[in-house]
Write an enzyme that holds these catalytic residues in place. Structure first.
Site, PDB file in Angstrom:
ATOM      1  CG  HIS A 191     142.798  44.369  -2.172  1.00 11.36           C
ATOM      2  ND1 HIS A 191     142.138  45.453  -2.760  1.00 11.36           N
ATOM      3  CD2 HIS A 191     144.253  43.792  -2.883  1.00 11.36           C
ATOM      4  CE1 HIS A 191     142.756  45.253  -3.920  1.00 11.36           C
ATOM      5  NE2 HIS A 191     143.700  44.267  -3.520  1.00 11.36           N
ATOM      6  CD  GLU A 433     146.778  44.349 -12.290  1.00  7.53           C
ATOM      7  OE1 GLU A 433     146.394  44.156 -11.840  1.00  7.53           O
ATOM      8  OE2 GLU A 433     148.167  45.159 -12.063  1.00  7.53           O
ATOM      9  CB  CYS A 504     148.918  35.907  -9.822  1.00  9.75           C
ATOM     10  SG  CYS A 504     149.000  37.232 -10.434  1.00  9.75           S
TER      11      CYS A 504
END
Length: 580
Positions: A191, A433, A504
């Site tokens: 992240h 995902e 995304c």
């Protein structure tokens, strides 16, 4: 000149002096001093050395009384280094010759010392590098006191070099003069990497021990296209990169003209390009880049950046600001995806053996319903201000999706009882995902309003590769044939069911995958806002017939290397090689 190869977070380039942060965020604040301050710096150095020796001797004596001489002898090496007359002379000479600060002299001399020990073939001596680092840190603490790095008040452009950067620090880099980032650790879709990419920050990560081989003030090149970092480049290298950076800037300036134009192929296919955001203020940035909406609002960063858990009202204000900022365009809000490598500052999760396989994301929310419904109420209240959709992350079975919907309906009942308005027919979707969600997609599309493919985790779970672990980073790739087949199946399944499908994950903003995704049938891309102009340029330069051919050929290939090389070559026919 030292050249290192790492993991490129974004394809940009930057060249500037380095600032090096250690684990406690110290850096060397001053490189040069005036002539009349040289003697003062030498005195400061001697004072720091003497204080350090005194501390070490005190600690050594305590160890000796408690654990015996063998244990206390570990610190004799530290004392011996500081008492070494040759090293002291070298430090004084450096201050005098370079007219530099004592802190900078320590940084330079100890960098050379660490290199010498690292190169020794004797394992015992090579292991002394950590001792050298400890001694250096002790000296710097005495020289710098409580002075910590304040990145928001830099006076010139710099490249930030650190062992690691937490997401909370990355989130504020857009307010600084940091033009590039280099870290020892990290994976492509950690992240931290995602935040750096969203900022459009040239960054190369996963360099192992680069912080031990560069000092503050040294010139550093960050080359995101070639995944390289160069410390102390020679004149020829500097001139070459100055030229390449200038060409990239020219290409970027050309992209500005595309803002108001649609993302439409040469044969008339229109594609939606949306933005991924972490904070409300980014909605304005997305509009400036020509986004047609927000495809992913990562709401967990409202928690990560805050010192305390945001209450319902604070969340409502954040969502409302974002929705109004998008001026009628759709905003897709993903519910909290906390856990794994994302934690709140005030309330961290308990450590887990396998955090990416543990209590994270929707699992945590369903275990903490009060926490979950607080967010859902805030989203529902904000829904009256514009077009929004709710998306649940990491769903692996229908039961989880139905439980999440029940929590949403409970939140609706709460608002009805309080007499607060909200939109009852708000679209509800899921992130696909995991391989489980991909394989079960036919069942999911019967119950959801939309799906969004989250390739960051989908790749990780399909290939069994920790996406934040730099040691296995080469194995993490969207070009793996198994990943391509999953993407194809998800997109086709959603299309047949008449359900909106977007992507995304980070590959939505990587030009090398654009033709492939178009050819597979994807019509909604969501990415870091800074990537939108380049992807729009590529789409406007391509034809659907060509994209379909690229997808067909890519699906025939047997290895990820073959796939990546083929996609790169096809993309370079449409975009300048400097940006691919």
């Amino acid at each position: 000149m030292e050249i290192r190869k790492g993991i490129a977070v974004s394809p940009g380039m930057a060249m500037a002096e380095a600032i090096v942060l250690d684990a406690e965020d110290y850096r060397i604040p001053t490189r040069y001093v005036e002539e009349n301050f040289v003697e003062r710096e030498k005195e400061l150095l001697e004072r720091a050395v003497e204080h350090s020796i005194a501390e070490l001797k005190l600690q050594r004596d305590k160890l000796a009384s408690n654990y015996g001489g063998e244990t206390s002898g570990i610190l004799d090496f530290h004392v011996g280094i500081l008492q070494d007359h040759k090293l002291r002379r070298e430090l004084h000479d450096l201050i005098l010759r370079k007219k530099c600060s004592a802190a900078y002299a320590v940084s330079r001399s100890f960098l050379a010392l660490k290199r010498r020990f690292s190169n020794l073939k004797n394992t015992l001596f090579a292991q002394r590098v950590k001792d050298i680092q400890d001694i250096e840190k002790r000296l710097l603490q005495h020289l710098l006191g409580e002075e910590r790095e304040d990145l928001e008040h830099l006076t010139k452009d710099v490249v930030l070099v650190a062992h690691d950067l937490p997401p909370s620090l990355c989130a504020g880099l857009d307010k600084t003069r940091v033009v590039g980032v280099v870290t020892d650790v990290g994976g492509l879709t950690s992240h931290t990497a995602i935040l750096l990419r969203s900022l459009g920050m040239p960054a190369v990560i996963g360099l192992s021990d680069f912080t031990s081989h560069v000092s503050g003030g040294e010139l550093v090149v960050v080359d995101g296209r070639r995944s390289l970092v160069i410390a102390n480049p020679d004149l020829e290298t500097i001139r070459r990169y100055e030229s390449e950076i200038q060409r990239i800037h020219q290409f970027t300036d050309e992209l500005v003209e595309l803002k108001e134009l649609p993302a439409e192929t040469l044969d008339g296919l229109q594609v939606q390009l949306m933005g991924n955001i972490e904070f409300p203020y980014e909605s304005e940035i997305c509009l400036r880049q020509g986004a047609s909406g927000i495809g992913l609002f990562r709401t967990e960063y409202l928690y990560i950046r805050a010192q305390t858990e945001p209450n319902e009202e604070e969340q409502y204000e954040a969502y409302t600001t974002t929705i109004k900022g998008m001026q009628g365009r759709t905003v897709t809000i993903r519910t909290m995806d906390l856990g794994a490598d994302k934690y709140t500052q005030a309330k961290a999760f308990e450590p887990e053996r396998n955090p990416f396989l543990g209590l994270r994301s929707i699992r945590y929310c369903l275990r903490n319903l009060d926490f979950f419904k607080r967010q859902l109420r805030a989203i529902l209240r904000a829904s009256v201000h514009g077009e929004i959709r709710i998306m649940f992350p990491l769903i692996i079975n229908l039961m989880e999706f139905r439980q999440a919907k029940m929590a949403l309906f409970d939140a609706m009942e709460d608002l009805e009882e309080m007499g607060l308005p909200f939109r009852k027919d708000i679209p509800i979707g899921i992130m696909v995902e995991t391989p489980a969600a991909a394989i079960m997609c036919k069942e999911f599309v019967r119950e959801v309003d939309f799906v969004s493919i989250g390739t960051n985790d989908l790749i990780q779970y399909t290939l069994a590769v920790d996406r934040s672990n730099e040691r296995v980073a080469p194995l993490y790739t969207a070009a793996h044939p198994a990943v391509l087949r999953l993407l194809r199946d998800i997109i086709i399944t959603a299309e047949k069911a008449g359900v909106d499908c977007s992507l995304c994950g980070e590959i939505a903003g990587e030009p090398v995958y654009t033709l492939l995704l178009l050819g597979l049938g994807l019509r909604q891309f969501s990415m870091a806002s800074g990537d939108i102009p380049e992807i729009k340029k590529l789409i406007r330069s391509s034809r659907l017939t060509h994209a379909r051919k690229v997808a067909r050929e890519a699906l025939k290939l047997e290895t990820d290397r073959q796939v990546h090389n083929y996609l790169r070559d096809e993309t370079r026919k449409l975009l300048p090689p400097e940006v691919i």
